[in-house]
Design a protein around this motif. Structure first.
Motif, mmCIF file in Angstrom:
data_model
loop_
_atom_site.group_PDB
_atom_site.id
_atom_site.type_symbol
_atom_site.label_atom_id
_atom_site.label_comp_id
_atom_site.label_asym_id
_atom_site.label_seq_id
_atom_site.Cartn_x
_atom_site.Cartn_y
_atom_site.Cartn_z
ATOM 1 N N GLY A 113 -8.824 2.021 -6.136
ATOM 2 C CA GLY A 113 -9.073 1.546 -4.774
ATOM 3 C C GLY A 113 -9.443 0.080 -4.762
ATOM 4 N N PHE B 93 -0.734 4.693 17.849
ATOM 5 C CA PHE B 93 -1.488 5.039 16.649
ATOM 6 C C PHE B 93 -1.464 6.541 16.408
ATOM 7 C CE2 PHE B 93 -3.731 0.853 16.860
ATOM 8 C CZ PHE B 93 -3.391 0.453 15.583
ATOM 9 N N GLU C 148 -9.632 -1.850 16.287
ATOM 10 C CA GLU C 148 -8.888 -3.068 16.615
ATOM 11 C C GLU C 148 -8.252 -2.950 17.997
ATOM 12 O OE1 GLU C 148 -8.390 -6.080 14.498
ATOM 13 O OE2 GLU C 148 -10.277 -5.088 14.053
ATOM 14 N N GLN D 96 0.827 -1.209 0.000
ATOM 15 C CA GLN D 96 0.000 0.000 0.000
ATOM 16 C C GLN D 96 0.863 1.261 0.000
ATOM 17 O OE1 GLN D 96 -3.109 0.138 2.862
ATOM 18 N NE2 GLN D 96 -3.780 -1.951 2.476
ATOM 19 N N HIS E 179 -8.406 1.367 12.496
ATOM 20 C CA HIS E 179 -7.251 0.871 13.255
ATOM 21 C C HIS E 179 -7.541 0.879 14.756
ATOM 22 C CE1 HIS E 179 -4.736 0.420 9.872
ATOM 23 N NE2 HIS E 179 -4.653 1.699 9.590
ATOM 24 N N ARG F 122 -9.028 -0.487 5.732
ATOM 25 C CA ARG F 122 -7.610 -0.796 5.906
ATOM 26 C C ARG F 122 -6.978 -1.405 4.669
ATOM 27 N NH1 ARG F 122 -6.524 -3.811 11.325
ATOM 28 N NH2 ARG F 122 -7.674 -5.418 10.196
ATOM 29 N N ALA F 123 -7.794 -1.781 3.688
ATOM 30 C CA ALA F 123 -7.252 -2.479 2.520
ATOM 31 C C ALA F 123 -6.861 -1.528 1.394
ATOM 32 C CB ALA F 123 -8.257 -3.507 2.011
ATOM 33 N N VAL F 124 -7.218 -0.246 1.546
ATOM 34 C CA VAL F 124 -6.918 0.731 0.498
ATOM 35 C C VAL F 124 -5.935 1.754 1.068
ATOM 36 C CG1 VAL F 124 -7.921 2.521 -0.972
ATOM 37 C CG2 VAL F 124 -9.181 0.404 -0.557
ATOM 38 N N PRO F 125 -4.880 2.100 0.319
ATOM 39 C CA PRO F 125 -3.887 3.036 0.847
ATOM 40 C C PRO F 125 -4.516 4.379 1.236
ATOM 41 C CG PRO F 125 -3.130 2.067 -1.206
ATOM 42 C CD PRO F 125 -4.544 1.635 -1.031
ATOM 43 N N ARG G 30 -4.458 -15.009 7.383
ATOM 44 C CA ARG G 30 -5.287 -15.508 8.488
ATOM 45 C C ARG G 30 -5.530 -17.000 8.361
ATOM 46 N NH1 ARG G 30 -9.141 -10.415 9.043
ATOM 47 N NH2 ARG G 30 -7.554 -9.054 9.918
ATOM 48 N N SER H 181 -2.452 -7.239 13.098
ATOM 49 C CA SER H 181 -3.261 -6.633 12.048
ATOM 50 C C SER H 181 -2.420 -5.606 11.300
ATOM 51 C CB SER H 181 -4.445 -5.942 12.693
ATOM 52 O OG SER H 181 -3.959 -4.990 13.586
ATOM 53 N N ILE H 182 -2.858 -5.288 10.106
ATOM 54 C CA ILE H 182 -2.140 -4.278 9.344
ATOM 55 C C ILE H 182 -2.457 -2.937 9.951
ATOM 56 C CG2 ILE H 182 -1.601 -3.626 6.995
ATOM 57 C CD1 ILE H 182 -3.840 -5.361 6.094
ATOM 58 N N ALA H 183 -1.457 -2.190 10.266
ATOM 59 C CA ALA H 183 -1.703 -0.851 10.749
ATOM 60 C C ALA H 183 -0.679 0.021 10.090
ATOM 61 C CB ALA H 183 -1.532 -0.804 12.253
ATOM 62 N N LEU I 232 -9.990 10.076 -3.180
ATOM 63 C CA LEU I 232 -11.414 9.804 -3.396
ATOM 64 C C LEU I 232 -12.270 10.841 -2.677
ATOM 65 C CD1 LEU I 232 -11.706 5.920 -3.220
ATOM 66 C CD2 LEU I 232 -12.762 7.380 -4.954
ATOM 67 N N VAL J 84 -5.061 7.025 -1.418
ATOM 68 C CA VAL J 84 -6.187 6.787 -2.338
ATOM 69 C C VAL J 84 -7.492 7.253 -1.704
ATOM 70 C CG1 VAL J 84 -7.477 5.046 -3.632
ATOM 71 C CG2 VAL J 84 -4.996 4.851 -3.434
ATOM 72 N N TYR K 13 -6.321 -2.073 -5.357
ATOM 73 C CA TYR K 13 -5.520 -2.135 -4.126
ATOM 74 C C TYR K 13 -6.183 -3.060 -3.116
ATOM 75 C CZ TYR K 13 -2.189 1.631 -5.137
ATOM 76 O OH TYR K 13 -1.175 2.378 -5.650
ATOM 77 N N ALA K 14 -7.489 -2.866 -2.915
ATOM 78 C CA ALA K 14 -8.210 -3.638 -1.901
ATOM 79 C C ALA K 14 -8.203 -5.121 -2.223
ATOM 80 C CB ALA K 14 -9.642 -3.125 -1.772
ATOM 81 N N SER L 204 -4.799 -6.544 -1.273
ATOM 82 C CA SER L 204 -4.597 -6.481 0.179
ATOM 83 C C SER L 204 -5.471 -7.503 0.892
ATOM 84 C CB SER L 204 -4.954 -5.095 0.715
ATOM 85 O OG SER L 204 -4.053 -4.149 0.228
ATOM 86 N N LEU L 205 -6.752 -7.533 0.523
ATOM 87 C CA LEU L 205 -7.684 -8.419 1.215
ATOM 88 C C LEU L 205 -7.331 -9.877 0.973
ATOM 89 C CD1 LEU L 205 -11.071 -6.550 0.663
ATOM 90 C CD2 LEU L 205 -9.810 -6.807 2.793
ATOM 91 N N ILE M 116 -12.368 -2.838 4.636
ATOM 92 C CA ILE M 116 -12.244 -2.016 3.430
ATOM 93 C C ILE M 116 -11.392 -0.776 3.707
ATOM 94 C CG2 ILE M 116 -13.523 -0.514 1.836
ATOM 95 C CD1 ILE M 116 -13.958 -3.330 1.087
#
Lengths: 243, 215
Positions: free
Chosen positions: A192, B146, B99, A157, B96, B56-59, A207, A216-218, B66, B62, A195-196, A199-200, B54
């Motif tokens: 988007g 964070f 979580e 990302q 984030h 967290r899956a998109v940079p 998992r 988790s991704i942070a 949007l 982006v 990318y998603a 990533s997903l 969703i």
């Protein structure tokens, strides 16, 4: 004019861009991971002289925004009369960020090995090199793989930052399509989605492979507050539901 | 050097404003997301899971594009760069933080839940009076971490034109071509701004490790 038919027009260009994105991810990892491991070894070395420069580098790499590091490389190298392509600049900057973050992951892995093992190596008279190769690293690798995979997704990302120095990666393709067609929603939404999707898929694989939940991704926050010893259950709560 | 610092310092208020506003938004939105994800009803859980994943899956960059170029430049909604950056980062970090909240909620011993049932407390009251007060303490260190990540991610707002530290550094570099100096100072500014959060994280960690021994 349906969005789907628009997307069909954009897609070939986007996939080229995705190729650049993945290339950038790969190159950054190839350079960054070995450097990160080296930094981790230096950070855990017995000699103070090895420890503090490594710690310093890692702190800088983790404390400064990746975008600022990228600009530093991109705008700064020409002053040293080095002119590199924007792709190379992005790769260097992301590799540095990768090294700093993974150094921390590797260090936590190395520290997770019981002290007794290292003492046993010394008792057997193993050299430090052998101790690392035969005892420390084989055990550490198991601890570090899940967070490393998490970091790879983050890095993937993160390559979108290269847009800012005009590397023709996925986001740049979307943006240039948008500036031609003025259809910002359709163009950016598709980016988007691409990318998603990746990533997903990567998160799902992770998992499935490590159900005990890889971190988790942070964005840049992890690995954080994570105790060096993997043995404490203090702040690594599993996803247990209340029984 | 002094002039350089003052040039870049012009961006400090914007960087701090974006970071704090996004953080407040994330802290407020993250909690309901976390509580929904723990709900027993799947129709409450599923939307929360989808939203978090969703986001967290998109940079982040982006999302900001949007929100700024597509959502915020229509006829019915005009967002400033600052608003777009805060909305984008606030949403991403809500995901984030949810979580982190979830981890905190999971850290509350099961016996506490059982006790609320024994007292016949309604679920809402159980959360408000028993579970949350205990969970929120555990959440402080990851929250501070964070916050540092958010501070660093706020640099992305410069790409849509928010006039933060990074934006000023780029502007200045285009005039004086001193990228090495300007971005060194910019990087150090970010590191310096992150120090208070790091101190909060570390001291909270110390307090917690004392409290939680044996729990």
């Amino acid at each position: 004019m349906s969005m789907l038919s628009e997307w069909r027009d954009y897609l070939p260009d986007y996939l080229d861009g995705l190729g650049v994105t993945l290339e950038l991810t790969g190159v950054s990892l190839l350079i960054g991971l070995p450097v990160g491991l080296g930094l981790a070894l230096a950070m855990t070395a017995p000699q103070r002289a090895a420890r503090w420069p490594a710690t310093m580098l890692v702190e800088i790499g983790r404390g400064a925004p990746a975008l600022v590091v990228l600009y530093f490389v991109y705008y700064g190298l020409p002053q040293l009369s080095l002119t590199w392509s924007s792709f190379a600049c992005a790769a260097i900057a992301l590799a540095f960020t990768t090294a700093a973050y993974t150094a921390d992951i590797f260090r936590a892995g190395i520290n997770s090995i019981p002290v007794g093992h290292r003492e046993a190596c010394q008792a057997l008279g193993l050299s430090r090199g052998k101790e690392l190769r035969l005892v420390v690293l084989p055990q550490a690798i198991r601890v570090v793989i899940p967070p490393l995979v998490g970091f790879c997704i983050l890095l993937y990302q993160g390559t979108s930052l290269a847009f800012a120095v005009s590397v023709p990666e996925l986001l740049s393709r979307a943006y240039s399509q948008a500036s031609i067609t003025y259809r910002f929603t359709a163009t950016l939404l598709l980016a988007g989605l691409v990318y998603a999707a990746i990533s997903l898929a990567a998160v799902a694989l992770m998992r499935a492979r490590w159900p005990r939940r890889a971190p988790s991704i942070a964005s840049g926050a992890l690995p954080a507050g994570r105790p060096a010893s993997a043995g404490t259950s203090k702040d690594t709560p599993s996803d247990r539901r209340v029984q | 050097m002094d002039t350089l610092l003052s040039e870049l310092a012009a961006g400090i208020p914007q960087t701090i404003a974006i970071t704090l506003a996004s953080f407040v938004m994330a802290a407020v939105l993250g909690l309901p997301l976390a509580v929904l994800r723990r709900s027993g009803a799947w129709w409450l859980r599923l939307p929360a899971v989808v939203v978090v994943e969703i986001l967290r899956a998109v940079p982040p960059i982006v999302w900001l594009f949007l929100i700024y170029y597509s959502l915020g430049s229509g006829d019915w909604l005009r967002l400033t760069t600052f608003q777009a950056a805060v909305i984008g980062l606030g949403l991403i970090y809500a995901a984030h933080l949810s979580e982190a909240y979830r981890a905190g909620l999971n850290a509350v011993p099961a016996g506490q839940w059982e006790a609320t049932r024994a007292l016949a407390l309604p679920r809402g009251q159980a959360y408000a009076r028993v579970i949350l007060p205990q969970a929120l303490i555990v959440v402080v260190p990851p929250m501070a971490t964070f916050a540092i990540a958010l501070l660093k991610d706020s640099a992305i707002a410069s790409v849509i034109g928010a006039t933060d530290i990074t934006f000023h550094a780029v502007q200045l570099t285009q005039q004086d071509l001193n990228g090495l100096g300007n971005f060194t100072v910019a990087g150090l500014l970010y590191i310096a701004l992150g120090v208070p959060f790091a101190i909060v994280a570390r001291s909270a960690d110390r307090v917690l490790s004392r409290r939680l021994v044996g729990s």
